[in-house]
Write an enzyme that holds these catalytic residues in place. Structure first.
Site: not given
Length: 341
Positions: A99-100, A109, A241, A243, A326
């Site tokens: 991700s970040h 994940k 990613d 999300d 999120h």
């Protein structure tokens, strides 16, 4: 319980490559997942990090050696694995992504069938133990590998959240941060009446503009500036990613995540009167006020995607949101999405 492998966290896997996460461990994780859950078929995808294709290939090899069939989605965002886990005939999935996190990191994940998250309490600790022991599972017949472009049904699912006939021809700045979001927006753009001003669009695992994390104030100005220069109606930016998505107003002002939880709840409650809305315990005044004014029932949950998803399911909540950007949706198997908002 102390961690046996430093890359195993409470809800996922994250560590430096290759010191904490490498191809050998990725193979072992595929083997351990197979032993723990005995799936017949799983989906695997990976983000744009330079180490991701190799880690994904080793992970896939671990599954295949254990006799598990694999659907390889190639480059994908985290939520594409969630979608695959409830849309395809698979019994779980893993996305290789950090991700970040910094460029020298990678991670994974993990979900089960129906996109149910795998965390320390639901199998991740057992997978860690088996992987640390170097457990091996060799089937008489190896699994079968299928490569699949699953984006078309995923795009159609996303479009199902809106009435295309009511959309206005807006001008939108979209900053993909050189992550995985660009190819998805390109496919959506062909079906939407919007004009997209594309920024940092090309997926690039070298992160030429820095690791994509718009939550950091120093990473916001490029999107804000583009909004002002193009006279856009608003701006969007995603992490690597995708999300998480982040909004900017027509003047380039960053809109904090806790405002968006209340606004999205309002819009969703208009179609789902009386529904429950899950929120985290941080900065709740705006969320609770708007949910109650809209006839919904606000329900507070612990912070963290595993807690939110569990509470979403137990309450059958229509939507959940965290100030970290999120956003969770019942119609998306109670999972978080950076594209639906």
């Amino acid at each position: 319980m102390p961690s046996l492998l430093p890359c195993f966290k409470a809800y996922d896997i994250r560590g430096r490559v290759p010191a904490e996460l490498n191809d050998s461990l990725a193979f072992s994780i595929g083997q351990a997942y197979s032993a723990q859950f005995a799936p017949k078929k799983v989906a695997v995808g990976h983000d744009i990090r330079l180490s991701s294709p190799s880690l994904a290939r080793a992970l896939i090899d671990g599954f295949l050696a254990a006799g598990v069939d694999v659907v390889d989605l190639g480059m994908a965002g985290t939520e594409e694995i969630y979608f695959a886990a409830f849309h395809l005939e698979v019994e779980g999935g893993i996305i290789v992504t950090a991700s970040h996190n910094p460029a020298d990191y990678n991670g994974m994940k993990l979900v089960r069938q129906g996109a149910r998250p795998i965390s320390g309490d639901t199998g991740l600790r057992e997978i860690e133990r088996l992987a640390a022991e170097g457990f091996r599972l060799t089937a008489d017949t190896p699994g079968f590998l299928t490569r699949l472009d699953n984006k078309p049904p995923y795009i159609e699912h996303l479009l199902g959240y809106v009435d295309l006939n009511t959309l206005k021809p807006l001008k939108i700045v979209a900053n993909a941060g050189n992550g995985c979001a660009g190819p998805v927006i390109d496919r959506l753009a062909a079906k939407l009446p919007f004009e997209f001003m594309r920024v940092q669009w090309q997926p690039d695992g070298t992160f030429p503009n820095g690791v994509p994390n718009p939550l950091l104030p120093e990473n916001r100005e490029v999107t804000a500036k583009a909004v002002r220069e193009h006279g856009a109606d608003f701006g969007l930016a995603w992490d690597g990613d995708f999300d998480r998505c982040f909004f900017f107003d027509e003047q380039g002002g960053f809109i904090e995540g806790y405002y968006l939880v209340g606004l999205l709840a309002q819009a969703i409650l208009a179609k789902n009167p009386g529904a429950k809305i899950i929120h985290d315990p941080r900065l709740i005044w705006n969320t609770r006020e708007l949910v109650e004014q809209s006839g919904g029932l606000p329900v507070m949950s612990k912070t963290g995607h595993a807690f939110i998803k569990e509470r979403m399911r137990s309450e059958d909540a229509v939507y959940g949101g965290e100030m970290s950007a999120h956003h969770y949706f019942r119609d998306f198997a109670y999972c978080d999405s950076g594209m639906i908002p």
